[in-house]
Design a protein around this motif. Structure first.
Motif, PDB file in Angstrom:
ATOM      1  N   ALA A  14      23.351  35.701 -15.385  1.00  0.00           N
ATOM      2  CA  ALA A  14      22.788  34.428 -14.907  1.00  0.00           C
ATOM      3  C   ALA A  14      21.383  34.671 -14.360  1.00  0.00           C
ATOM      4  O   ALA A  14      21.074  35.759 -13.890  1.00  0.00           O
ATOM      5  N   PRO A  15      20.521  33.650 -14.436  1.00  0.00           N
ATOM      6  CA  PRO A  15      20.791  32.326 -15.011  1.00  0.00           C
ATOM      7  C   PRO A  15      20.482  32.220 -16.507  1.00  0.00           C
ATOM      8  O   PRO A  15      20.762  31.197 -17.116  1.00  0.00           O
ATOM      9  N   GLU A  16      19.907  33.268 -17.106  1.00  0.00           N
ATOM     10  CA  GLU A  16      19.426  33.161 -18.489  1.00  0.00           C
ATOM     11  C   GLU A  16      20.504  32.726 -19.470  1.00  0.00           C
ATOM     12  O   GLU A  16      20.359  31.703 -20.170  1.00  0.00           O
ATOM     13  N   GLU A  17      21.605  33.480 -19.543  1.00  0.00           N
ATOM     14  CA  GLU A  17      22.635  33.168 -20.533  1.00  0.00           C
ATOM     15  C   GLU A  17      23.355  31.865 -20.211  1.00  0.00           C
ATOM     16  O   GLU A  17      23.765  31.121 -21.117  1.00  0.00           O
ATOM     17  N   ILE A  18      23.479  31.564 -18.927  1.00  0.00           N
ATOM     18  CA  ILE A  18      24.125  30.313 -18.520  1.00  0.00           C
ATOM     19  C   ILE A  18      23.295  29.118 -18.987  1.00  0.00           C
ATOM     20  O   ILE A  18      23.810  28.167 -19.582  1.00  0.00           O
ATOM     21  N   VAL A  19      22.000  29.185 -18.734  1.00  0.00           N
ATOM     22  CA  VAL A  19      21.119  28.075 -19.098  1.00  0.00           C
ATOM     23  C   VAL A  19      21.000  27.941 -20.614  1.00  0.00           C
ATOM     24  O   VAL A  19      20.961  26.822 -21.147  1.00  0.00           O
ATOM     25  N   LYS A  20      20.984  29.052 -21.323  1.00  0.00           N
ATOM     26  CA  LYS A  20      20.941  28.986 -22.793  1.00  0.00           C
ATOM     27  C   LYS A  20      22.222  28.359 -23.342  1.00  0.00           C
ATOM     28  O   LYS A  20      22.190  27.644 -24.347  1.00  0.00           O
ATOM     29  N   GLY A  21      23.341  28.620 -22.675  1.00  0.00           N
ATOM     30  CA  GLY A  21      24.585  27.959 -23.052  1.00  0.00           C
ATOM     31  C   GLY A  21      24.519  26.467 -22.795  1.00  0.00           C
ATOM     32  O   GLY A  21      25.034  25.655 -23.575  1.00  0.00           O
ATOM     33  N   VAL A  22      23.882  26.081 -21.699  1.00  0.00           N
ATOM     34  CA  VAL A  22      23.659  24.671 -21.381  1.00  0.00           C
ATOM     35  C   VAL A  22      22.823  24.007 -22.474  1.00  0.00           C
ATOM     36  O   VAL A  22      23.130  22.894 -22.915  1.00  0.00           O
ATOM     37  N   ASN A  23      21.782  24.686 -22.921  1.00  0.00           N
ATOM     38  CA  ASN A  23      20.933  24.150 -23.989  1.00  0.00           C
ATOM     39  C   ASN A  23      21.740  23.866 -25.256  1.00  0.00           C
ATOM     40  O   ASN A  23      21.556  22.834 -25.913  1.00  0.00           O
ATOM     41  N   LEU A  24      22.640  24.781 -25.595  1.00  0.00           N
ATOM     42  CA  LEU A  24      23.478  24.597 -26.783  1.00  0.00           C
ATOM     43  C   LEU A  24      24.414  23.395 -26.620  1.00  0.00           C
ATOM     44  O   LEU A  24      24.563  22.588 -27.539  1.00  0.00           O
ATOM     45  N   ALA A  25      25.025  23.291 -25.439  1.00  0.00           N
ATOM     46  CA  ALA A  25      25.997  22.226 -25.202  1.00  0.00           C
ATOM     47  C   ALA A  25      25.351  20.844 -25.189  1.00  0.00           C
ATOM     48  O   ALA A  25      25.874  19.896 -25.778  1.00  0.00           O
ATOM     49  N   ILE A  26      24.218  20.730 -24.523  1.00  0.00           N
ATOM     50  CA  ILE A  26      23.573  19.419 -24.392  1.00  0.00           C
ATOM     51  C   ILE A  26      23.036  18.952 -25.743  1.00  0.00           C
ATOM     52  O   ILE A  26      22.931  17.748 -26.008  1.00  0.00           O
ATOM     53  N   LYS A  27      22.756  19.904 -26.615  1.00  0.00           N
ATOM     54  CA  LYS A  27      22.297  19.578 -27.973  1.00  0.00           C
ATOM     55  C   LYS A  27      23.458  19.073 -28.825  1.00  0.00           C
ATOM     56  O   LYS A  27      23.305  18.128 -29.609  1.00  0.00           O
ATOM     57  N   ASP A  28      24.624  19.679 -28.665  1.00  0.00           N
ATOM     58  CA  ASP A  28      25.768  19.360 -29.519  1.00  0.00           C
ATOM     59  C   ASP A  28      26.559  18.134 -29.067  1.00  0.00           C
ATOM     60  O   ASP A  28      27.218  17.489 -29.888  1.00  0.00           O
ATOM     61  N   PHE A  29      26.533  17.834 -27.760  1.00  0.00           N
ATOM     62  CA  PHE A  29      27.358  16.738 -27.238  1.00  0.00           C
ATOM     63  C   PHE A  29      26.485  15.644 -26.629  1.00  0.00           C
ATOM     64  O   PHE A  29      25.979  15.779 -25.516  1.00  0.00           O
ATOM     65  N   SER A  30      26.347  14.552 -27.351  1.00  0.00           N
ATOM     66  CA  SER A  30      25.475  13.459 -26.902  1.00  0.00           C
ATOM     67  C   SER A  30      26.091  12.666 -25.752  1.00  0.00           C
ATOM     68  O   SER A  30      25.393  11.912 -25.076  1.00  0.00           O
ATOM     69  N   ASP A  31      27.404  12.841 -25.526  1.00  0.00           N
ATOM     70  CA  ASP A  31      28.090  12.108 -24.453  1.00  0.00           C
ATOM     71  C   ASP A  31      28.340  13.007 -23.242  1.00  0.00           C
ATOM     72  O   ASP A  31      29.329  12.847 -22.526  1.00  0.00           O
ATOM     73  N   LEU A  32      27.438  13.935 -23.007  1.00  0.00           N
ATOM     74  CA  LEU A  32      27.606  14.912 -21.935  1.00  0.00           C
ATOM     75  C   LEU A  32      26.387  14.944 -21.017  1.00  0.00           C
ATOM     76  O   LEU A  32      25.247  14.945 -21.482  1.00  0.00           O
ATOM     77  N   GLU A  33      26.645  14.936 -19.707  1.00  0.00           N
ATOM     78  CA  GLU A  33      25.602  15.128 -18.700  1.00  0.00           C
ATOM     79  C   GLU A  33      25.939  16.382 -17.899  1.00  0.00           C
ATOM     80  O   GLU A  33      27.106  16.637 -17.595  1.00  0.00           O
TER      81      GLU A  33
END
Length: 338
Positions: A14-33
């Motif tokens: 953290a925080p690098e890999e955590i934030v990169k995982g966030v980037n992937l998730a927010i890109k894939d799920f349009s109904d996610l905050e």
């Protein structure tokens, strides 16, 4: 729209890999905050700006080697983990994902979010590697060293709801991990649990399951105490590593083995992917009044992305709310109030 808290400072990378995982998730799920709790400057080095991602400044963290997690949680309410869990408690978010220290996660869940009313224990529940087209659960794997029969029954009920609502298993089959298949096998607590599970109408109970059948049983979940479960899952992890190391050594030692490897390369890759914990996401903390996913401490971006996906699915299925109804019914039947 599902809204999750992210402990951006928890984990080995953290925080690098955590934030990169966030980037992937927010890109894939349009109904996610997502709400990230951590050092704003450090997070912004890796975060791809998005209007569905918010940062709450929390520069301090609970170290992976913290010897007194309970004391640290009580003394320091400004760590990224505590603030993320408080957001769940305050119903500002639907759940939380963290790769922080396991005991700190369990302690924070107890002290901040707290158990569902009527739930006597919580349990850490990972999904085992998928072998035979079945993704089995194993619980508890570390939240409790010892459990009584009534605790194990509640956890079996919770696992049944989780499997039905999140995993889509129509009629989940629950097994009791034991040293033999006969009803009279094991410790006194195992014998008591066997008959209690057999009598529970909320559970499709299979019976006792020996550890050697862990990856082959028709059960969808296996129930045991945290000490036994932790030993079992770590033995599985060690065995997978040992098999991989042995095969690698043998292939290098022989010309014909190297030739065989060329033809078997796809098989080896599939085996590696099957045993790779990154594909699973994280362990669900059963029994707390909110969604808590504990990702691996060494999670890379993809593993953390999978943990976020898992948290989203659990939160949307409202597993905790459905368990509350089961507990309320049980309380009404036995005439007790928790």
């Amino acid at each position: 729209m599902t809204k999750l808290a992210i402990d951006a400072m928890g984990g080995d990378f953290a925080p690098e890999e955590i934030v990169k995982g966030v980037n992937l998730a927010i890109k894939d799920f349009s109904d996610l905050e997502l709400v990230l709790f951590g050092d704003t400057e450090a997070i912004n080095k890796f975060l791809i700006p998005n209007d569905r991602v918010k940062i709450v400044h929390a520069p301090t963290k609970i170290d992976m080697g913290e010897k007194d997690p309970i004391g640290e949680i009580r003394r320091n309410r400004d760590t990224s983990l505590v603030k993320a869990f408080q957001a769940v408690k305050d119903k500002e978010v639907d759940g939380v994902v963290t790769a922080g220290p396991t005991q700190a996660v369990i302690s924070a869940a107890h002290l901040i979010i707290r158990r569902i009313k009527g739930m006597k224990r919580v349990a850490l529940c990972p999904t085992m590697p998928v072998i035979g087209d079945k993704a089995r659960l194993l619980l508890d794997v570390g939240a409790n060293v010892e459990l009584r029969s009534e605790h194990l029954v509640q956890l079996a009920e919770y696992a049944t709801i989780y499997l039905r609502e999140v995993k889509g298993v129509k009629d989940p089959v629950i097994g009791l991990l034991n040293i033999g298949t006969e009803p009279g096998k094991g410790r006194e607590v195992d014998k008591e649990t066997y008959y209690a599970l057999e009598a529970d109408k909320n559970i499709h109970f299979f019976g006792n399951v020996e550890p050697k059948e862990l990856f082959f049983t028709e059960c969808d979940a296996l129930i045991t105490d945290g000490f036994t479960g932790n030993m079992v899952i770590k033995t599985c992890e060690g065995s997978a590593k040992a098999i991989g190391a042995y095969l690698k050594k043998e292939i290098k030692a022989s010309f014909f083995a190297k030739i065989g490897y060329v033809f078997m390369n796809k098989v080896f890759k599939n085996f590696k992917k099957t045993m790779n914990s990154d594909e699973i996401g994280g362990a669900v903390l059963f029994g707390v009044d909110g969604t808590v996913i504990k990702s691996h401490g060494s999670s890379n971006s993809y593993a953390f992305y999978k943990a976020i996906e898992q948290a989203k699915n659990v939160a949307e299925a409202k597993v905790a709310e459905k368990m509350k109804k089961v507990l309320e019914e049980s309380s009404a039947l036995d005439g007790t109030e928790e």
